[in-house]
Every structure is written in C-alpha cells, then in structure tokens.
Motif scaffolding. Sequence first.
Motif, PDB file in Angstrom:
ATOM      1  N   PHE A  61      -7.203   3.549   3.150  1.00 50.73           N
ATOM      2  CA  PHE A  61      -6.215   2.483   3.047  1.00 50.73           C
ATOM      3  C   PHE A  61      -4.943   2.749   3.852  1.00 50.73           C
ATOM      4  CE2 PHE A  61      -8.899   1.851  -0.632  1.00 50.73           C
ATOM      5  CZ  PHE A  61      -9.148   0.493  -0.554  1.00 50.73           C
ATOM      6  N   LEU A  62      -4.564   4.013   3.990  1.00 48.50           N
ATOM      7  CA  LEU A  62      -3.380   4.315   4.800  1.00 48.50           C
ATOM      8  C   LEU A  62      -3.740   4.696   6.230  1.00 48.50           C
ATOM      9  CD1 LEU A  62      -0.998   6.254   2.376  1.00 48.50           C
ATOM     10  CD2 LEU A  62      -1.133   3.803   2.842  1.00 48.50           C
ATOM     11  N   GLY A  63      -5.000   4.990   6.492  1.00 47.66           N
ATOM     12  CA  GLY A  63      -5.421   5.328   7.850  1.00 47.66           C
ATOM     13  C   GLY A  63      -5.003   6.720   8.286  1.00 47.66           C
ATOM     14  N   LEU A 123       0.832  -1.210   0.000  1.00 49.31           N
ATOM     15  CA  LEU A 123       0.000   0.000   0.000  1.00 49.31           C
ATOM     16  C   LEU A 123       0.864   1.256   0.000  1.00 49.31           C
ATOM     17  CD1 LEU A 123      -2.864  -1.048   2.445  1.00 49.31           C
ATOM     18  CD2 LEU A 123      -3.012  -0.763  -0.043  1.00 49.31           C
ATOM     19  N   LEU A 124       1.945   1.264   0.794  1.00 51.00           N
ATOM     20  CA  LEU A 124       2.863   2.412   0.795  1.00 51.00           C
ATOM     21  C   LEU A 124       3.563   2.549  -0.552  1.00 51.00           C
ATOM     22  CD1 LEU A 124       4.487   2.304   4.325  1.00 51.00           C
ATOM     23  CD2 LEU A 124       3.113   4.143   3.349  1.00 51.00           C
ATOM     24  N   TYR A 125       4.033   1.436  -1.100  1.00 56.12           N
ATOM     25  CA  TYR A 125       4.671   1.459  -2.418  1.00 56.12           C
ATOM     26  C   TYR A 125       3.707   2.006  -3.466  1.00 56.12           C
ATOM     27  CZ  TYR A 125       6.604  -0.083  -6.833  1.00 56.12           C
ATOM     28  OH  TYR A 125       7.079  -0.097  -8.123  1.00 56.12           O
ATOM     29  N   PHE A 126       2.496   1.469  -3.490  1.00 54.46           N
ATOM     30  CA  PHE A 126       1.490   1.910  -4.449  1.00 54.46           C
ATOM     31  C   PHE A 126       1.226   3.405  -4.308  1.00 54.46           C
ATOM     32  CE2 PHE A 126      -2.981   2.714  -5.553  1.00 54.46           C
ATOM     33  CZ  PHE A 126      -2.963   2.330  -6.890  1.00 54.46           C
ATOM     34  N   ASN A 127       1.108   3.882  -3.076  1.00 53.81           N
ATOM     35  CA  ASN A 127       0.862   5.304  -2.859  1.00 53.81           C
ATOM     36  C   ASN A 127       2.039   6.149  -3.329  1.00 53.81           C
ATOM     37  OD1 ASN A 127      -0.612   7.652  -1.538  1.00 53.81           O
ATOM     38  ND2 ASN A 127       1.398   7.725  -0.597  1.00 53.81           N
ATOM     39  N   ASN A 128       3.247   5.816  -2.880  1.00 56.19           N
ATOM     40  CA  ASN A 128       4.414   6.670  -3.123  1.00 56.19           C
ATOM     41  C   ASN A 128       4.884   6.683  -4.571  1.00 56.19           C
ATOM     42  OD1 ASN A 128       4.447   7.430  -0.433  1.00 56.19           O
ATOM     43  ND2 ASN A 128       5.896   5.839   0.146  1.00 56.19           N
ATOM     44  N   TYR A 129       4.701   5.571  -5.297  1.00 52.35           N
ATOM     45  CA  TYR A 129       5.218   5.499  -6.657  1.00 52.35           C
ATOM     46  C   TYR A 129       4.154   5.621  -7.747  1.00 52.35           C
ATOM     47  CZ  TYR A 129       9.738   4.184  -4.807  1.00 52.35           C
ATOM     48  OH  TYR A 129      10.934   4.196  -4.149  1.00 52.35           O
ATOM     49  N   ALA A 153       3.498  13.615  -2.855  1.00 49.22           N
ATOM     50  CA  ALA A 153       3.772  13.496  -1.414  1.00 49.22           C
ATOM     51  C   ALA A 153       4.179  12.065  -1.097  1.00 49.22           C
ATOM     52  CB  ALA A 153       2.551  13.888  -0.602  1.00 49.22           C
ATOM     53  N   TRP A 154       5.193  11.925  -0.274  1.00 50.85           N
ATOM     54  CA  TRP A 154       5.753  10.622   0.083  1.00 50.85           C
ATOM     55  C   TRP A 154       5.520  10.373   1.571  1.00 50.85           C
ATOM     56  CZ3 TRP A 154       8.946   7.122  -2.715  1.00 50.85           C
ATOM     57  CH2 TRP A 154       9.542   6.132  -1.937  1.00 50.85           C
ATOM     58  N   PHE A 155       4.878   9.274   1.906  1.00 51.90           N
ATOM     59  CA  PHE A 155       4.663   8.881   3.306  1.00 51.90           C
ATOM     60  C   PHE A 155       5.556   7.691   3.633  1.00 51.90           C
ATOM     61  CE2 PHE A 155       0.745  11.065   2.194  1.00 51.90           C
ATOM     62  CZ  PHE A 155       0.528  11.855   3.309  1.00 51.90           C
ATOM     63  N   ASP A 156       6.103   7.668   4.846  1.00 56.03           N
ATOM     64  CA  ASP A 156       6.987   6.582   5.270  1.00 56.03           C
ATOM     65  C   ASP A 156       6.263   5.495   6.053  1.00 56.03           C
ATOM     66  OD1 ASP A 156       8.995   7.989   4.105  1.00 56.03           O
ATOM     67  OD2 ASP A 156      10.223   8.199   5.891  1.00 56.03           O
ATOM     68  N   SER A 157       5.019   5.733   6.400  1.00 54.10           N
ATOM     69  CA  SER A 157       4.304   4.782   7.230  1.00 54.10           C
ATOM     70  C   SER A 157       2.804   4.927   7.007  1.00 54.10           C
ATOM     71  CB  SER A 157       4.631   5.040   8.709  1.00 54.10           C
ATOM     72  OG  SER A 157       3.895   4.203   9.551  1.00 54.10           O
TER      73      SER A 157
END
Length: 188
Positions: free
Chosen positions: A44-46, A20-26, A59-63
């Motif tokens: 999905f990321l809460g 989910l983080l990969y999908f969001n960030n890239y 925007a890039w999220f780490d968690s």
Amino acid sequence: MKNLLLTFTCNLKSYIGNFLLYFNNYILSYIPLHTLRKCFYINFLGLEIGEGSSIFMGAWFDSRKNFRIGKNSIINQKCRLDNRGRLTIGDNVSISAEVCILTADHDLQSPLFTGRCRAVTIEDYVFVGTRAIVLPGVTLGKGCAVAAGAVVTKDVEPFTIVGGVPAKHISNRNENLNYECHYPRSFF
C-alpha cells in the motif's frame, strides 16, 4: 466536464494517499505484528524492503514510495523516516530507536522559504545511535557509525565513527565487518 472529472480524480488519489499515510503513522505502526505492517508497507505504501529486514513499531513515514531498505537491516522503534526526497538504506544496517532521518527542508535564504528535497543514502554495515539526526543530502559511508544524539550535517566517510553537534570524527571503525542485523521476532 472533463477538467472537473480530472480534478476530482487527482484530488481523490491525493486523499487516498494521505489517508494511507495517516493510517500507517497513527494506527498500523502501533500494531505489534511485523508481518502485517511489512505487507502494508510493500503493498500500500510502495516501500521496498529487503529479505530479513525489520521495521519496528512506531516508525513514521512522510511519504509513499521513495524508500528502499536492503537485506537484514533493522530500524528500531519510533524512528522518523522522511522519505519525501528519497531514503536508501543498505544491507546489515542498524538504526537505533528514535532516530530522525530527514530528506526535505526549507531554504532559509530563500525569500519564499522554498521547500527542497535531497536524498539520504545509508550504505551497508552502518550503525546509527539512539536519537541521532541525519539531515538532508547526507551519505553515511559503508561501515561508519554515528553516536547517539549526534546531528549529521555532512557526508560521513566509510568506517568512520562520528559524534556530537554537529557530528565530527571521533575514531575509525574496524573494516572487517561481516555480521547480519537479523532479528526474527513476531511481535515488535
């Protein structure tokens, strides 16, 4: 068998969270439909996103989780938002392009190079200039402003303007702030 199933379940949850983080960030963060991205962030990321707030493309999220932004706040394009420790952003905050906010680092004095997390809090009416860096454990007080390119290593007092590396007091800001950072655009 029970331990194997438990291990498999934990690993599956971890893989799904990382995907989910990969999908969001890239991928998702480059789709120019804010409503779609915001829906993904919340469901999905809460992430907690206040009414009228916008997070621009790139925007890039780490968690997952550990992120809250108040009402009518703006995060401009290509910001790194390290929310591993906890990142809390107030109302009517303007964060310029390519800002990096960190909540995690390593203890350079530790023989094991131990990782650590320290929350960052950005209070109401704060402005953060382009390419500024905010380090772990910092609180940006109400109405303060951080100049472009500054590196903030310690708390900034309310209604203070700071700049430089490391950031130092430059001036004071008007304390009668009453604006909204609301940019209702569909494609950003």
